[in-house]
Write a protein that holds these residues in place. Sequence first.
Motif: not given
Length: 143
Positions: A11, A51, A54, A57, A59, A63, A87, A93, A104, A111-112, A114
Amino acid sequence: MAVERTLSIIKPDAVAKSVIGKILARFEQAGLNVVATKMLHLSEELAGGFYAEHKERPFYNDLVAFMTSGPVVVSVLEGENAVALNRELMGATNPKEAAEGTIRADFAETIDENAVHGSDSAASAEREVAYFFEDSEICPRTR
Ligand code: GDP
Ligand code: MG
């Protein structure tokens, strides 16, 4: 356990920290081969579509804003049990809850932002790999 493929995204926060190589090294050290990879700066449309699950959601907007804030590195990883193994290497997360030694835990704080994305099932892996790569862009090992 069969050989699988999974989609990884390094990311924008991790790209900005210049830890692309360190993260890819963890995949390789764990036995996951990089069979496709590219750097790109996601548009809102591409990040939003990726995404889409989501969308409702709270966020979601944050995101998409984060994922378009800088370049990312999108890769296809191949190996035994690739989805679950990736994973495991990523960690939880929320980096604050991620196990010691995970990506991570080592490269992210919140969390935003990560550090990495990884497909969460064989079905999402198939969809996510196809979202970013043509079959002709995937290069399995020949030696
Ligand atoms: P993942 O599969 O571990 O990446 O987690 P999810 O699929 O549940 O969420 C997708 C991504 O949305 C996460 O990796 C985070 O970047 C972001 N995210 C998840 N939960 C939150 C949250 O509560 N707040 C914010 N700002 N972002 C979140
Ligand atoms: Mg997810």
